[in-house]
Design an enzyme around this catalytic site. Structure first.
Site, PDB file in Angstrom:
ATOM      1  N   LEU A 508     -14.223  -7.730  40.376  1.00  0.00           N
ATOM      2  CA  LEU A 508     -13.058  -7.614  39.503  1.00  0.00           C
ATOM      3  C   LEU A 508     -11.774  -8.043  40.205  1.00  0.00           C
ATOM      4  O   LEU A 508     -10.836  -8.508  39.570  1.00  0.00           O
ATOM      5  CB  LEU A 508     -12.900  -6.167  39.016  1.00  0.00           C
ATOM      6  CG  LEU A 508     -14.028  -5.626  38.144  1.00  0.00           C
ATOM      7  CD1 LEU A 508     -13.822  -4.151  37.876  1.00  0.00           C
ATOM      8  CD2 LEU A 508     -14.071  -6.377  36.817  1.00  0.00           C
ATOM      9  N   GLY A 509     -11.699  -7.853  41.535  1.00  0.00           N
ATOM     10  CA  GLY A 509     -10.484  -8.196  42.246  1.00  0.00           C
ATOM     11  C   GLY A 509     -10.605  -7.861  43.709  1.00  0.00           C
ATOM     12  O   GLY A 509     -11.550  -7.211  44.156  1.00  0.00           O
ATOM     13  N   GLY A 514      -9.776  -3.566  50.043  1.00  0.00           N
ATOM     14  CA  GLY A 514     -11.113  -4.142  49.963  1.00  0.00           C
ATOM     15  C   GLY A 514     -11.349  -4.803  48.616  1.00  0.00           C
ATOM     16  O   GLY A 514     -10.429  -5.251  47.946  1.00  0.00           O
ATOM     17  N   VAL A 516     -13.167  -4.869  44.647  1.00  0.00           N
ATOM     18  CA  VAL A 516     -13.451  -3.993  43.514  1.00  0.00           C
ATOM     19  C   VAL A 516     -14.475  -4.665  42.611  1.00  0.00           C
ATOM     20  O   VAL A 516     -14.318  -5.830  42.238  1.00  0.00           O
ATOM     21  CB  VAL A 516     -12.176  -3.658  42.719  1.00  0.00           C
ATOM     22  CG1 VAL A 516     -12.507  -2.714  41.559  1.00  0.00           C
ATOM     23  CG2 VAL A 516     -11.133  -3.037  43.621  1.00  0.00           C
ATOM     24  N   LYS A 530     -14.547   0.571  44.168  1.00  0.00           N
ATOM     25  CA  LYS A 530     -13.689  -0.007  45.197  1.00  0.00           C
ATOM     26  C   LYS A 530     -14.357   0.209  46.555  1.00  0.00           C
ATOM     27  O   LYS A 530     -14.498   1.324  47.019  1.00  0.00           O
ATOM     28  CB  LYS A 530     -12.303   0.635  45.170  1.00  0.00           C
ATOM     29  CG  LYS A 530     -11.346   0.046  46.214  1.00  0.00           C
ATOM     30  CD  LYS A 530     -10.022   0.798  46.277  1.00  0.00           C
ATOM     31  CE  LYS A 530      -9.127   0.462  45.119  1.00  0.00           C
ATOM     32  NZ  LYS A 530      -7.768   1.029  45.304  1.00  0.00           N
ATOM     33  N   ASP A 626       5.034   0.261  43.723  1.00  0.00           N
ATOM     34  CA  ASP A 626       4.330  -1.014  43.524  1.00  0.00           C
ATOM     35  C   ASP A 626       4.027  -1.218  42.045  1.00  0.00           C
ATOM     36  O   ASP A 626       2.926  -1.627  41.670  1.00  0.00           O
ATOM     37  CB  ASP A 626       3.037  -1.021  44.342  1.00  0.00           C
ATOM     38  CG  ASP A 626       2.479  -2.440  44.517  1.00  0.00           C
ATOM     39  OD1 ASP A 626       3.248  -3.400  44.331  1.00  0.00           O
ATOM     40  OD2 ASP A 626       1.286  -2.566  44.835  1.00  0.00           O
TER      41      ASP A 626
END
Length: 669
Positions: A508-509, A514, A516, A530, A626
């Site tokens: 996913l990303g 790390g 995901v 994750k 963020d």
């Protein structure tokens, strides 16, 4: 409790019992013994036919002494209680089982008055091959006229034996017996234990006894209205405050079953009625509907709660909390989001004890104060006693102590062989452990930053300080937690199975901590996994902050932590899966359809609510630092949830004037 007109609903129940019985016949049990003990003819009870125990060819009745029958001439008695078989010595029914697995074992008792024995004084003990079901029961100490017992027994052989043991020089008796197959999916092997919160496995090896089964806000339902022959009673007498609840009902035909929930889970007549708050939209956040149950404090209980949103007129409006005793079992439960639609059934299983040092178990629902609609509902409830360490559902005696069996020569040989083999295996195991220990001690430390497993003890909600030294020092980063509130503890193999061995197609990303991955648990739940990179110092710092924040935060507009895995020196966090991904992908850079202005506004409000909770709702305010479109995630209903707390900081205390707002972050899930 406010009343509703039950006339149409009761009429529907009656009609379904007669003309709609075919719609309930989707499940046909492989084993279906309905036995009228002591009767000389077939009996009809609640739409089912019971046959005499003397003519059933698939059961064997054995008795150490002659058994006798008793028949009542009273027509006022239900047919099932008009006959009985009486035993003056140990006696047993042996049933041939065609399909192994869970079976209902139902026992009917009524002391017929005109028999040659005083059945009111009879002391009855009933055991199966492995479990004690009833121990020294007597009607002398019982307030009711009839005794009905229902058990769920996992049969693992081709026979099931029910043994009746007279106690105290009296007799034993039984009026009727049911042994009926149960669909495998009805009872799980695992459920969520409360206080402390942790998975409870091994239910399939335990016996269950039904203590309470309630149809919230609806009338009594019997075997005629339930494909598994269950009885559901009305909940009113168990309400702590009658005025706290109001009946709801809809047409049973409106209930929409999905794959995970069927009519065997509970009939639509259960899901089409409910109790809701008697005074909805109250300003008092502590207002709950509470049901109170008497239980034996020496046992644990399997609690199944049934829900179906028959109250709302639109999705995501009804959000509430479920409490079992003083434990919050489900927080911010959004029924329509979990079920995918209105009028769709949903249930959840828990393992609970009675309240601390008492003989009471309470179940409550109450509103989520952050929800748009301040209300709560419940449709059905099942509470079942779990067998204890002695494999008993009544007292501390085991089957072996009640039915002593002298060991045979073959058993003695087996015991000797077992001891020798066990001792040999133990010696080999000890040698292997010593070898592994020596081998590990001899290995040189590897470079990088390996992680220590998470030692979770106690029930504190505080996380101890995490010390992370720089790579220059050559010291590994060390994480120590003292919390059981991180959710479910996953085995690494479960994570591998859920992510198809971290298949790159499920990626996913990627972030500073790390990668995901999208995952699917055994029960079909979609999750985001994750997996940290142990060589990323930045990732370790973010991981520390993520746990510190999420272990203290629960809110509808914050992404929730489901659990973790620390096996094999891994550091893996499992989150709820956000099906529609980051807000960024819906604004630019992709071919996804544009969001409507209404959706955009709801997403903004949702994210703002999440941030407002961080600033004002937590014990100490939290500054996210963020906030960007990649860190605002959308679930399948486009409900916005703030994510990625790796760069967050707690807000200023009274003596502080400044919190760092340096630009941080990276793109990713």
């Amino acid at each position: 409790m406010e009343k509703v007109k039950w006339g149409p609903l009761i009429l529907a129940v009656i009609l379904l019992g007669f003309i709609g019985h075919g719609s309930y016949a989707s499940f046909t049990p492989v084993d279906n013994y309905l036995i009228a003990c002591g009767s000389s003819k077939n009996l009809t009870f609640q739409g089912r036919t019971f046959v005499p125990d003397s003519v059933q060819s698939s059961i064997v009745l054995k008795s150490q002494a002659n058994s006798v029958t008793a028949v009542s001439s009273s027509t006022a008695l239900p047919p099932i209680y008009q006959s009985a078989r009486i035993f003056s010595g140990i006696a047993s029914y042996k049933f041939e089982i065609e399909q192994e697995g869970r079976h209902w074992v139902r026992l009917y008792f009524y002391p017929i008055s005109n028999s040659s024995h005083d059945l009111t004084s009879a002391s009855i003990t009933v055991v199966t091959d492995s479990f004690v079901l009833l121990n020294n029961f007597t009607f002398k100490n019982y307030n009711g006229s009839y005794l009905f017992k229902e058990y769920a027994i996992n049969v693992t052989s081709d026979t099931l034996t029910l043994t009746f043991i007279p106690s105290n020089n009296s007799v034993a008796f039984v009026n009727a017996i049911e042994v009926v197959s149960v669909p495998n999916e009805i009872f799980p092997d695992q459920a969520l234990a409360l206080s402390p919160s942790a998975p409870f496995s091994g239910l399939s090896e335990l016996a269950l006894e039904t203590v309470y089964r309630l149809n919230m806000g609806g009338p009594l339902l019997t075997a005629q209205n339930d494909t598994l022959g269950r009885t559901w009673e009305n909940d009113e007498k168990y309400l702590h405050v009658n005025s706290s609840a109001k009946n709801l009902s809809v047409n049973p035909g409106n209930i929409k079953y999905i794959t995970a929930v069927t009519t065997e889970t509970a009939p639509n007549l259960v899901y089409s009625t409910a109790e809701s708050m008697g005074n909805a939209n109250v300003s008092n956040g502590n207002f709950n509907i509470t049901w109170v149950f008497s239980v034996d404090p020496d046992f644990m209980y399997f609690v199944r709660v049934h829900f179906c949103d028959i109250l709302s007129t639109s999705l995501n409006n009804l959000v509430f909390n479920l409490f079992i005793n003083s434990d919050i079992a489900l927080e911010s439960l959004d029924l329509s989001s979990l079920a995918g639609d209105l009028n769709v059934p949903y249930y959840k299983d828990f393992i609970s004890n009675s309240s601390a040092d008492s003989d009471v178990l309470t179940v409550s629902v109450g509103p989520d104060t952050m929800a748009d609609v301040t209300n709560a509902i419940m449709n059905g409830l099942e509470i079942m006693r779990i067998s204890n360490g002695a494999k008993s559902l009544d007292g501390l005696s085991s089957v072996e102590s009640l039915l002593p069996q002298p060991p045979t020569k073959r058993n003695m040989i087996g015991i000797i062989i077992g001891c020798v083999v066990g001792a040999s295996v133990a010696v080999v195991f000890i040698i292997l452990c010593i070898c592994c220990f020596v081998a590990r001690r001899s290995k040189t430390p590897t470079q990088g930053h390996p992680w220590l497993p998470l030692p979770l003890y106690g029930n504190s909600q505080t996380m101890t300080k995490m010390s992370t030294t720089s790579q220059k020092s050559g010291t590994a980063s060390c994480i120590s937690l003292a919390s059981t509130n991180l959710g479910r503890l996953f085995m690494f193999q479960e994570i591998m199975d859920a992510t198809n061995k971290f298949d790159e197609s499920l990626l996913l990303g990627v972030g500073g901590f790390g990668r995901v991955y999208k995952g699917t648990l055994e029960d079909g739940t979609k999750v985001a996994v994750k997996r940290g990179n142990p060589r990323s110092e930045q990732g370790l710092a973010e991981f520390r902050t993520e746990i510190e924040m999420l272990s203290k935060l629960r809110h509808r507009h914050l992404v929730s932590l489901i659990g973790y895995c620390d096996e094999r020196s891994e550091m893996i966090l499992v989150y709820e899966y956000m099906a529609n991904g980051p807000l960024r992908s819906h604004l630019y850079g992709t071919d996804l359809p544009s969001l409507s202005w209404k959706q955009r506004l709801e997403i903004c409000i949702g994210a703002a609510r999440g941030l407002h909770y961080l600033h004002t709702g937590a014990a100490q305010s939290i500054i996210h630092r963020d906030v960007k479109t990649t860190n605002i995630l959308l679930d399948e209903n486009f409900v916005a949830k703030v994510a990625d707390f790796g760069l967050s900081k707690t807000g200023p205390a009274l003596d502080q004037t400044h919190v760092s707002t340096a630009v941080k972050g990276s793109f990713g899930y």
